[in-house]
Design a protein around this motif. Structure first.
Motif, short mmCIF file in Angstrom:
data_model
loop_
_atom_site.label_atom_id
_atom_site.label_comp_id
_atom_site.label_asym_id
_atom_site.label_seq_id
_atom_site.Cartn_x
_atom_site.Cartn_y
_atom_site.Cartn_z
N MET A 1 90.65 -59.97 -42.46
CA MET A 1 89.43 -60.72 -42.29
C MET A 1 88.84 -60.39 -40.92
SD MET A 1 90.32 -64.46 -43.84
CE MET A 1 91.69 -64.71 -42.74
N THR A 2 87.55 -60.18 -40.92
CA THR A 2 86.88 -59.87 -39.66
C THR A 2 85.91 -60.96 -39.22
OG1 THR A 2 85.15 -58.67 -40.83
CG2 THR A 2 87.03 -57.38 -40.05
N GLY A 3 85.69 -61.94 -40.07
CA GLY A 3 84.74 -63.00 -39.74
C GLY A 3 85.31 -63.98 -38.73
N CYS A 4 84.47 -64.90 -38.31
CA CYS A 4 84.85 -65.91 -37.32
C CYS A 4 85.19 -67.23 -38.00
CB CYS A 4 83.69 -66.16 -36.34
SG CYS A 4 83.20 -64.73 -35.37
N LEU B 1 74.61 -57.17 -44.03
CA LEU B 1 74.88 -56.47 -42.77
C LEU B 1 75.56 -57.39 -41.75
CD1 LEU B 1 71.54 -54.47 -42.38
CD2 LEU B 1 73.78 -53.54 -42.99
N THR B 2 75.36 -58.70 -41.88
CA THR B 2 75.93 -59.64 -40.91
C THR B 2 77.33 -60.11 -41.27
OG1 THR B 2 75.13 -61.71 -41.93
CG2 THR B 2 73.59 -60.51 -40.50
N ILE B 3 77.71 -60.02 -42.51
CA ILE B 3 78.97 -60.60 -43.00
C ILE B 3 80.21 -60.14 -42.22
CG2 ILE B 3 80.54 -60.72 -45.01
CD1 ILE B 3 78.11 -62.46 -45.43
N ASP C 1 83.11 -62.87 -42.87
CA ASP C 1 83.95 -62.14 -43.83
C ASP C 1 85.32 -62.79 -43.94
OD1 ASP C 1 84.91 -60.26 -45.60
OD2 ASP C 1 85.19 -58.70 -44.09
N GLY C 2 85.57 -63.47 -45.06
CA GLY C 2 86.86 -64.08 -45.32
C GLY C 2 87.09 -65.41 -44.63
N LEU D 1 79.42 -73.15 -44.64
CA LEU D 1 80.57 -74.04 -44.48
C LEU D 1 81.73 -73.15 -44.08
CD1 LEU D 1 81.79 -76.87 -44.71
CD2 LEU D 1 82.22 -76.38 -47.14
N ALA D 2 82.16 -73.28 -42.83
CA ALA D 2 83.18 -72.38 -42.27
C ALA D 2 84.55 -73.02 -42.26
CB ALA D 2 82.78 -72.00 -40.84
N GLU D 3 85.55 -72.19 -42.50
CA GLU D 3 86.93 -72.63 -42.39
C GLU D 3 87.31 -72.76 -40.91
OE1 GLU D 3 89.38 -69.78 -44.36
OE2 GLU D 3 88.68 -70.36 -46.36
N LYS D 4 88.22 -73.70 -40.65
CA LYS D 4 88.80 -73.77 -39.31
C LYS D 4 90.00 -72.84 -39.28
CE LYS D 4 87.40 -78.18 -37.49
NZ LYS D 4 87.91 -79.45 -36.91
N ARG D 5 90.36 -72.43 -38.08
CA ARG D 5 91.51 -71.52 -37.92
C ARG D 5 92.77 -72.21 -38.47
NH1 ARG D 5 92.49 -67.22 -35.46
NH2 ARG D 5 90.65 -67.13 -34.14
N PRO D 6 93.53 -71.47 -39.28
CA PRO D 6 94.77 -72.05 -39.80
C PRO D 6 95.73 -72.41 -38.66
CG PRO D 6 94.25 -69.98 -40.91
CD PRO D 6 93.31 -70.12 -39.75
N SER D 7 96.45 -73.52 -38.84
CA SER D 7 97.38 -73.92 -37.77
C SER D 7 98.67 -73.13 -37.81
CB SER D 7 97.72 -75.39 -37.82
OG SER D 7 97.28 -76.06 -38.92
#
Length: 149
Positions: free
Chosen positions: A1-4, A70-72, A77-78, A143-149
């Motif tokens: 995954m490269t997204g934020c 182009l932004t994904i 991304d992911g 709707l973004a995921e938070k970083r997994p703990s």
């Protein structure tokens, strides 16, 4: 995954996306076919020659979709659950077959969901042609995921 993940987005943060795409006649034709949009300004060279543009112009929804794509890699991304909306869409200049498009994204807002499990991020996306002329702009809310703990 490269997204934020949600935590990695900062209001005011700008992404200059390296990916570019030159739009072909086939891209425009296929997009119009898939979406059942038979507007002659996009498909009929003779008709388009008689318009203020003097030639066919690329379907604006394709330009917008390309800008999102182009932004994904740099943004979502992911790392998102869903796109929530697209607002304030503008097409200030036409895109022509053969134009090369690049994009820039600026984070304009972010907030946690009520349950605190995820976050809502709004980004302003701008697409430009090879002469850096703005050809499409819009706000994209995810709707973004938070970083997994």
């Amino acid at each position: 995954m490269t997204g934020c993940y949600y935590e990695e987005f900062e209001v005011g943060q700008t992404f200059e996306h390296d990916k570019r795409r030159t739009i072909t006649e086939s891209d425009n034709q296929r997009f119009c076919d898939m979406t059942m949009n038979q507007q002659p300004l996009h498909l009929d060279a003779e008709f388009a020659a008689g318009t203020e543009f003097g030639e066919r112009i690329v379907n604006g929804l394709y330009t917008m979709s390309l800008a999102v794509g182009l932004t994904i890699p740099d943004t979502t991304d992911g790392t998102i659950v869903a796109n929530l909306g697209y607002d304030d869409v503008e097409h200030p200049a036409p895109v022509r077959i053969g134009d090369t498009i690049h994009a820039r994204t600026t984070v304009t807002d972010k907030r946690e969901t009520e349950d605190g499990d995820r976050g809502v991020v709004t980004m302003h996306v701008e697409a430009f042609d090879a002469d850096d002329r703005l050809v499409c702009a819009f706000d994209r809310t995810v709707l973004a995921e938070k970083r997994p703990s």
